[in-house]
Design an enzyme around this catalytic site. Structure first.
Site, short mmCIF file in Angstrom:
data_model
loop_
_atom_site.label_atom_id
_atom_site.label_comp_id
_atom_site.label_asym_id
_atom_site.label_seq_id
_atom_site.Cartn_x
_atom_site.Cartn_y
_atom_site.Cartn_z
N GLY A 218 0.80 -1.22 0.00
CA GLY A 218 0.00 0.00 0.00
C GLY A 218 0.83 1.27 0.00
CG ASP A 350 -0.26 4.75 6.89
OD1 ASP A 350 -0.26 4.37 5.72
OD2 ASP A 350 0.19 4.06 7.82
CG ASP A 352 -3.07 0.71 7.19
OD1 ASP A 352 -2.39 -0.24 6.80
OD2 ASP A 352 -2.65 1.52 8.04
#
Length: 579
Positions: A218, A350, A352
């Site tokens: 990612g 970020d 995630d």
């Protein structure tokens, strides 16, 4: 899941190996593969038997073995053994220490079958050892390509086992099948192209002769996926892309899963989409870091999806960026989409979804027991869902500070908590059916978020800015017990350093968790009282496992440190038992 040291202001690009590798696609059979990378030390005992699908299905109730990286298809990380319990855990002593050839981060969860343990290290070494004495049977060292591309350390989180085979994903984005008795390679297949930023660190899952595996990347502009391969041949069976061909813009959500406004400029995003179209979907990220859970009855695979690419620079990826930062359900046989729930739309922090989901029955809002699924977020919450349709039932109390939430990144840097590492990072939670609690290893690491314009760099690290730790602010960890039926925090234990690695709960009323300073600890699962600790000499940043041999219970954990938070490296697996 971009990784940073506790003090650095930029990504650890050198440590992460931010490079590419070109490899030929396709499957290679055993006669095409050099097995010189397997060293035989002594014969594996005849007691090692092939693992049946029935055994894999019943793993949650098997106190003798540990057949899945997270204990079972439900991923509860709950061991049914009671020999080691709250009354005697203070007497726990090392049974043996096994040292590997790799002095680097260890995030492995060993597999144990019929008294044989299979463990992995960074750089894709696999060992088969005696689970009672530590005697080595064989050692496989993956023949890595000349250059690899990976984020957050050269980690491997374990193998999967089925029949007489082990399955491992590699840093150069291969899936390898090994003979469990010899360590020899049976077949190897290329999952994706490392030159484009793909790599594998997760432990696969095997069910019905299908090997399920996701992908890292990612931080490199990949297009995420979960794939199913035939366990006997290595042939690809299906692929589910975590970035859909069309419709990644979603519903233009204004609020996160908790109902907080995310301060998006949706008008500007829609204008960008109208002007530039949707070509960004091909590099939108959405890696799947950790092993999926599987519901055998409904034949459904559940997994969580990581951040979009680039991590911080969202201007070039308008929309909700589906299915990033989401919990996703797909059909086991076809990979067909069933449902999703997105925690953060258009993530530019970020945060995630990384920690693997857990399948349990939960109480709905009316007090009725229903099939549920829970996830511990880097946001610092435990989310409780209806497993049938993904509907969010409740969110836990916040486990770590929430300050200036959804403050947007700026060119000079803006402070917002949680920081980019969590909350609950990739660390697997555990769940005890006795206490009805989920146990989550959290970290508190204050950061500022700095954004900068950044075009796609072609398979190189692509953050669109940087996360910066704040040296003047304290970093710490917190092991938290959450009642899944109420969302209330039952207890929390604060640690000196951020927690990353994972949790084990047992029927003996215990919770085991490790720390970066080398301490491995046992707690009373009901009260959070610390009952035992041992200094392992290097960061305990891996989840522990439990097993029994000849009626004796053992607890095993790796102590190799962690690249992401720069905890002290080591090369040991420690196994504990009662005297």
């Amino acid at each position: 899941m971009a990784g940073f040291s506790r003090t650095s202001l930029v990504p650890l690009i050198v440590a992460f190996g931010a490079f590419g590798i070109v490899t030929s696609p396709g499957i290679k059979a055993a006669d095409e593969i050099q097995n010189a990378n397997t060293t035989q030390a002594s014969p594996v005992p005849s007691s090692l038997r092939p693992i049946s699908q029935q055994q894999l299905d019943g793993a949650a109730g098997d106190s003798a073995s540990w057949l899945h990286s997270n204990g079972s298809y439900a991923e509860t990380r709950y061991a049914p053994a009671t020999q080691i319990n709250t009354s005697n855990v203070a007497k726990l002593k090392p049974a043996f220490i096994f040292q590997t050839a790799v002095m680097e981060s260890m995030e492995t969860a060993p597999i144990v079958s019929n008294g044989v343990m299979f463990l992995t290290t960074s750089y894709n070494h696999v060992y088969a050892i005696d689970a009672v004495t530590g005697r080595e049977f064989w050692h496989y060292k993956h023949k890595m390509g000349p250059v690899t591309t990976f984020c957050c350390g050269p980690n491997n989180r374990g193998v999967a086992i089925s029949g007489d085979r082990l399955f491992m994903g590699t840093l150069d984005s291969k899936l390898v099948a090994l003979d469990a008795k010899t360590g020899n390679v049976l077949w190897s297949t290329q999952i994706a192209d490392p030159e484009e930023g793909y790599s594998e660190t997760m432990a696969p899952v095997v069910i019905d002769d299908k090997v399920l595996i996701g992908t890292n990347g990612g931080e490199y502009g990949i297009r995420g996926f979960v794939k199913a391969f035939d366990a006997n041949s290595g042939q690809l069976l299906w692929t589910f892309y975590t970035i859909p061909d069309t419709g990644s813009e979603g519903v233009w959500a204004e609020n996160d899963a908790v109902g907080r406004n995310m301060k998006r400029d949706i008008a500007a995003e829609k204008k960008t989409l109208a002007e530039k179209g949707g070509d960004f979907n091909k590099t939108l990220g959405g890696g799947v870091w950790m092993a999926p859970a599987v519901d055998r009855k409904t034949r459904t695979v559940y997994f969580v999806v990581g951040n979009p690419s680039p991590d911080l620079y969202g201007a070039i990826r308008p929309g909700d960026n589906l299915y990033t930062d989401s919990l996703v359900a797909v059909d086991l046989d076809t990979g067909k989409y069933k449902w999703h729930f997105q925690y953060i739309a258009h993530d530019v922090w970020d945060l995630d979804a990384a920690s693997p989901p857990i399948l349990i029955d939960v109480k709905d809002k009316n007090g009725q027991t229903i099939p549920g699924i829970i996830h511990g977020g880097k946001t610092g919450f435990v989310y409780v869902h209806d497993r049938r349709d993904g509907r969010l039932i409740r969110v836990s109390e916040a486990m770590i500070p929430q300050e200036g939430v959804w403050t947007l990144p700026t060119p000079t840097g803006a402070r917002m908590l949680p920081g980019a590492n969590g909350g609950v990072e990739w660390s697997p939670m555990a769940f005890s059916p006795k206490t009805r609690m989920a146990y989550a290893a959290n970290l508190h690491q204050p950061m500022t978020y700095q954004v900068e314009e950044a075009a796609y760099p072609g398979g190189k690290i692509w953050l669109g800015g940087a996360f910066k730790t704040i040296p003047a602010e304290q970093q710490w960890g917190r092991l938290v017990a959450v009642n899944v039926d109420t969302g209330k925090i039952a207890w929390g234990y604060k640690t000196d350093q951020p927690l990353i690695g994972g949790v084990l709960a047992t029927a003996g009323g215990l919770v085991f968790n490790g720390e970066g300073n080398g301490l491995f600890r046992a707690f009373d699962a009901a009260t959070g009282r610390k009952l035992w600790e041992f200094q392992c000499g290097a960061g305990v940043n891996a989840p522990a496992v439990s097993y029994m041999v000849n009626g004796k219970q053992y607890i095993a954990v790796a102590a190799g440190g962690n690249t992401q938070l720069d905890f002290k490296r080591g090369n040991s697996l420690l196994v504990f038992a009662l005297p």
